[in-house]
Design a protein around this motif. Structure first.
Motif, PDB file in Angstrom:
ATOM      1  N   MET A 142       0.807  -1.222   0.000  1.00 36.20           N
ATOM      2  CA  MET A 142       0.000   0.000   0.000  1.00 36.20           C
ATOM      3  C   MET A 142       0.837   1.267   0.000  1.00 36.20           C
ATOM      4  N   ALA A 143       2.068   1.186   0.478  1.00 39.67           N
ATOM      5  CA  ALA A 143       2.853   2.384   0.781  1.00 39.67           C
ATOM      6  C   ALA A 143       3.038   3.324  -0.407  1.00 39.67           C
ATOM      7  N   VAL A 144       3.548   2.817  -1.526  1.00 41.03           N
ATOM      8  CA  VAL A 144       3.864   3.691  -2.662  1.00 41.03           C
ATOM      9  C   VAL A 144       2.617   4.290  -3.308  1.00 41.03           C
ATOM     10  N   PRO A 145       1.622   3.468  -3.706  1.00 36.31           N
ATOM     11  CA  PRO A 145       0.433   4.072  -4.318  1.00 36.31           C
ATOM     12  C   PRO A 145      -0.319   4.997  -3.377  1.00 36.31           C
ATOM     13  N   LEU A 146      -0.316   4.665  -2.089  1.00 40.71           N
ATOM     14  CA  LEU A 146      -1.012   5.521  -1.134  1.00 40.71           C
ATOM     15  C   LEU A 146      -0.294   6.853  -0.967  1.00 40.71           C
ATOM     16  N   SER A 147       1.032   6.827  -1.010  1.00 39.74           N
ATOM     17  CA  SER A 147       1.792   8.069  -0.905  1.00 39.74           C
ATOM     18  C   SER A 147       1.452   9.015  -2.053  1.00 39.74           C
ATOM     19  N   LEU A 148       1.339   8.452  -3.244  1.00 45.99           N
ATOM     20  CA  LEU A 148       0.956   9.263  -4.401  1.00 45.99           C
ATOM     21  C   LEU A 148      -0.468   9.774  -4.266  1.00 45.99           C
ATOM     22  N   GLY A 149      -1.359   8.901  -3.798  1.00 44.81           N
ATOM     23  CA  GLY A 149      -2.765   9.268  -3.657  1.00 44.81           C
ATOM     24  C   GLY A 149      -2.981  10.356  -2.628  1.00 44.81           C
ATOM     25  N   MET A 150      -2.236  10.287  -1.512  1.00 44.03           N
ATOM     26  CA  MET A 150      -2.422  11.272  -0.459  1.00 44.03           C
ATOM     27  C   MET A 150      -1.858  12.639  -0.840  1.00 44.03           C
ATOM     28  N   ASN A 151      -0.956  12.672  -1.817  1.00 43.96           N
ATOM     29  CA  ASN A 151      -0.503  13.965  -2.323  1.00 43.96           C
ATOM     30  C   ASN A 151      -1.586  14.637  -3.149  1.00 43.96           C
ATOM     31  N   LEU A 152      -2.452  13.823  -3.738  1.00 35.30           N
ATOM     32  CA  LEU A 152      -3.542  14.351  -4.567  1.00 35.30           C
ATOM     33  C   LEU A 152      -4.812  14.637  -3.774  1.00 35.30           C
ATOM     34  N   ALA A 153      -5.025  13.887  -2.689  1.00 33.78           N
ATOM     35  CA  ALA A 153      -6.290  13.964  -1.961  1.00 33.78           C
ATOM     36  C   ALA A 153      -6.672  15.376  -1.517  1.00 33.78           C
TER      37      ALA A 153
END
Length: 231
Positions: free
Chosen positions: A123-134
């Motif tokens: 989860m770490a990498v895709p979530l890091s990208l997603g939380m930058n967009l959220a």
């Protein structure tokens, strides 16, 4: 519109949890500072305990490295290395051996492929990208009144909440392994020293509990904003 209304229905809760997390961080710092200045009965450094625990678990190829800072200790599952901060690596304190054993606990989890650790890594990498967009999606959605963007932001905040939830058993298990190892090998010496090691790891665990609470409050807040956008 007052400040809490602008922040959403759970704005006050977020502020309360933020204050609590700062207090917990202060408690962790003071606890580590106390036990980081008390020598352990075996006079072993954090690096020595880490190396012993790794070798006894068949992890001879996992190196122990020193990194700058305080409480910057971590295990890197991608590079298979235990990294200990300057305040842990060469220090023979109770706090140092507790933190070092905890990080090796993560290495052992990696060896046995603990499901929660594997899931967290995925989860770490895709979530890091997603939380930058959220936050951007949420802000733009509110400004242009597009509920679809707001709901997408809510989904990403929900994923962050799941990440924090998965992190809890990973951290608790690593601390359990650490305390068990220190006690069984007589490294902490039992008594007050063992209690001190437990206090250090308990304080550290509270920071993850606070992180989960913050993520939950943020998710509920964004969920309330998303529901309001449909009205």
């Amino acid at each position: 519109m007052d400040m809490f209304a602008f922040m959403g229905p759970y704005g006050p809760l977020i502020l309360l949890i933020f204050v609590a997390s700062m207090l917990i961080q202060g408690y962790l710092s003071s606890t580590y500072r106390k036990w980081g200045n008390i020598r352990n009965p075996r006079n072993l450094t954090g690096a020595e305990v880490a190396r012993m625990m790794l070798d006894e678990n068949g992890l001879h190829n996992v190196p122990v490295e020193m990194v700058p800072g305080q409480l910057s200790d971590h295990y890197d599952p991608r590079q298979k290395v235990v990294r200990l901060s300057e305040s842990t690596y060469g220090v023979p304190s109770i706090g140092a051996i507790a933190v070092a054993a905890h990080e090796v606990g993560h290495a052992v989890q990696d060896k046995v492929r603990m499901p929660a650790l594997v899931l967290r890594g995925q989860m770490a990498v895709p979530l890091s990208l997603g939380m930058n967009l959220a936050p951007l999606l949420l802000m733009v959605g509110v400004v242009i009144k597009m509920s679809g963007l707001i709901w997408l932001g809510a989904v990403l905040f929900g994923a962050a909440l799941l990440f924090h939830l998965v992190t809890l058993p990973v951290e608790f298990d690593a601390s359990r392994r650490a305390l068990q190892y220190l006690k069984e090998r007589g490294i902490s010496g039992g008594g007050e020293a063992q209690a001190g090691a437990q206090k250090v790891l308990t304080a550290a665990a509270l920071t993850y509990v606070a992180g989960f609470a913050m993520a939950l409050a943020q998710f509920l807040n964004v969920l309330g904003i998303a529901r309001s956008s449909d009205d």
